[in-house]
Design a protein around this motif. Structure first.
Motif, PDB file in Angstrom:
ATOM      1  N   ASP A  25      87.489  98.287  30.923  1.00  0.00           N
ATOM      2  CA  ASP A  25      89.555  97.145  31.476  1.00  0.00           C
ATOM      3  C   ASP A  25      90.688  97.601  30.045  1.00  0.00           C
ATOM      4  O   ASP A  25      91.692  97.696  29.940  1.00  0.00           O
ATOM      5  CB  ASP A  25      88.989  96.156  31.318  1.00  0.00           C
ATOM      6  CG  ASP A  25      88.944  95.540  33.144  1.00  0.00           C
ATOM      7  OD1 ASP A  25      88.867  96.289  33.878  1.00  0.00           O
ATOM      8  OD2 ASP A  25      88.557  94.362  33.129  1.00  0.00           O
ATOM      9  N   TYR A  26      89.659  97.409  29.228  1.00  0.00           N
ATOM     10  CA  TYR A  26      90.077  97.467  27.130  1.00  0.00           C
ATOM     11  C   TYR A  26      90.912  99.426  27.822  1.00  0.00           C
ATOM     12  O   TYR A  26      92.237  98.895  26.878  1.00  0.00           O
ATOM     13  CB  TYR A  26      89.521  97.352  26.576  1.00  0.00           C
ATOM     14  CG  TYR A  26      90.146  97.800  25.239  1.00  0.00           C
ATOM     15  CD1 TYR A  26      91.109  97.340  24.160  1.00  0.00           C
ATOM     16  CD2 TYR A  26      89.376  99.135  24.837  1.00  0.00           C
ATOM     17  CE1 TYR A  26      92.010  97.714  23.372  1.00  0.00           C
ATOM     18  CE2 TYR A  26      89.981  99.805  23.404  1.00  0.00           C
ATOM     19  CZ  TYR A  26      91.366  99.077  22.808  1.00  0.00           C
ATOM     20  OH  TYR A  26      91.528  99.470  21.712  1.00  0.00           O
ATOM     21  N   GLU A  28      91.269 100.815  30.426  1.00  0.00           N
ATOM     22  CA  GLU A  28      92.659 101.333  30.716  1.00  0.00           C
ATOM     23  C   GLU A  28      93.925 100.947  30.796  1.00  0.00           C
ATOM     24  O   GLU A  28      94.937 101.568  30.994  1.00  0.00           O
ATOM     25  CB  GLU A  28      92.451 101.099  32.401  1.00  0.00           C
ATOM     26  CG  GLU A  28      90.891 101.724  33.027  1.00  0.00           C
ATOM     27  CD  GLU A  28      90.869 101.031  33.834  1.00  0.00           C
ATOM     28  OE1 GLU A  28      90.362 101.840  35.409  1.00  0.00           O
ATOM     29  OE2 GLU A  28      90.545  99.883  34.393  1.00  0.00           O
ATOM     30  N   THR A  29      93.919 100.166  29.643  1.00  0.00           N
ATOM     31  CA  THR A  29      95.029  99.759  29.482  1.00  0.00           C
ATOM     32  C   THR A  29      95.822 100.053  28.192  1.00  0.00           C
ATOM     33  O   THR A  29      97.249  99.559  27.603  1.00  0.00           O
ATOM     34  CB  THR A  29      95.347  97.990  29.411  1.00  0.00           C
ATOM     35  OG1 THR A  29      94.195  97.875  28.541  1.00  0.00           O
ATOM     36  CG2 THR A  29      95.084  97.348  30.444  1.00  0.00           C
ATOM     37  N   GLU A  32      99.389 101.655  27.116  1.00  0.00           N
ATOM     38  CA  GLU A  32     100.231 100.442  27.481  1.00  0.00           C
ATOM     39  C   GLU A  32     100.767  99.773  25.674  1.00  0.00           C
ATOM     40  O   GLU A  32     101.661  99.570  25.427  1.00  0.00           O
ATOM     41  CB  GLU A  32     100.094  98.784  28.217  1.00  0.00           C
ATOM     42  CG  GLU A  32      99.493  99.560  29.325  1.00  0.00           C
ATOM     43  CD  GLU A  32      99.112  98.712  30.237  1.00  0.00           C
ATOM     44  OE1 GLU A  32      99.191  97.249  29.350  1.00  0.00           O
ATOM     45  OE2 GLU A  32      98.327  99.146  31.492  1.00  0.00           O
ATOM     46  N   HIS A  33      99.421 100.397  24.978  1.00  0.00           N
ATOM     47  CA  HIS A  33      99.700  99.055  23.665  1.00  0.00           C
ATOM     48  C   HIS A  33     100.455 100.024  22.212  1.00  0.00           C
ATOM     49  O   HIS A  33     100.174  99.436  21.441  1.00  0.00           O
ATOM     50  CB  HIS A  33      98.631  98.729  22.904  1.00  0.00           C
ATOM     51  CG  HIS A  33      98.425  97.266  24.179  1.00  0.00           C
ATOM     52  ND1 HIS A  33      99.252  96.086  24.464  1.00  0.00           N
ATOM     53  CD2 HIS A  33      97.449  97.322  25.273  1.00  0.00           C
ATOM     54  CE1 HIS A  33      99.071  95.604  25.168  1.00  0.00           C
ATOM     55  NE2 HIS A  33      97.685  95.899  26.056  1.00  0.00           N
TER      56      HIS A  33
END
Length: 265
Positions: A25-26, A28-29, A32-33
């Motif tokens: 999950d980390y 995959e995101t 975005e950061h």
């Protein structure tokens, strides 16, 4: 152009791309950061050479450097292009720093590269240059690799170290595949090790970090061999003289295999 952070990823096994987990999950995101990079330079623990090598391949293929995993993993392709011009610049920067690099004209993406990038940048439209680790060299040497390439951050290049904050496969595989009970002391040894790293990174204690084998608790229990920890020193060095370390992710597999990842600003 804003300076890019650098990144250390605990990349997991190749099945991280198909199994639900906090680490997946980390990743995959992750994009975005971050500012969108114009290119990526990545140091993978699974790319080992004598000295440091830079891949100049314009179209890297795939390396399925694992066995006993789901058949679909052997069919996955990450078609991101290489960037020979950037690779030559990386070579020159390492050479100017006295690190005596070599070139590899052809090399595919090992799972320390393609699995995290497939999750973080699934469009595979950002060029990737691969740089090796040398397991016979110490933390200070890998830190120097990062320092040599740090100026690339000002040009929109994302510098990534892909390894693992802990990597005791001798303990992991029997528990993961064979149903063996984990030694109850393992989690405590992992906690002590990863928290020591978190503390020293937060303090900016570079001398202690580079002396991790002597100073970190349970160093050999967490890293029977060194190659999976060396990418964190690359990422730390690439972030400049006194970077701020952000513990961007922390999770566990089976309660004792740690997946800490860091952003360095």
């Amino acid at each position: 152009m804003a300076s890019m952070p650098t990144l250390f990823i605990s990349h997991g096994g190749p099945d991280i791309v198909i199994n639900d987990s906090a680490a997946r999950d980390y990743l995959e995101t992750l994009s975005e950061h971050l500012p969108r990079p114009r290119a990526i330079v990545i140091v993978s623990a699974h790319f080992e050479t004598d000295g440091v090598a830079v891949v100049t391949d314009p179209a890297p293929g795939m390396i399925y450097d694992f066995g006993g995993f789901a058949p679909e993993l052997y069919e996955m392709v990450y078609p991101a292009p290489g960037e020979p011009r950037l690779a030559e610049r990386v070579f020159a920067m390492l050479d100017e720093a006295g690190l005596e690099p070599s070139r590899l004209a052809e090399r595919g993406y090992d799972h320390g590269t393609w699995t995290p990038l497939r999750l973080a940048f699934p469009q595979a439209d950002i060029p990737v240059v691969q740089v090796s680790v040398d397991p016979s060299r110490d933390a200070a040497w890998h830190y120097a690799l990062g320092r040599a390439l740090a100026p690339l951050r000002e040009e929109g290049v994302l510098l990534i170290g892909s390894g693992h904050i802990t990597h005791n496969l001798r303990e992991l595989f029997p528990v993961m595949r064979g149903g063996k009970q984990a030694d109850p002391e393992l989690a405590a040894h992992v906690d002590a090790f990863v928290e020591w790293f978190a503390d020293k990174l937060a303090e900016g204690d570079r001398d202690a970090l580079l002396d991790w084998k002597a100073q970190a608790p349970f160093a050999s229990e967490n890293h029977p061999t060194d190659e999976h920890l060396m990418p964190i020193f690359f990422a730390y060095g690439a972030a400049g003289e006194a970077p701020h370390a952000e513990r961007a992710h922390a999770s566990r597999q089976l309660g004792f295999f740690a997946y800490d990842s860091y952003l360095f600003h």
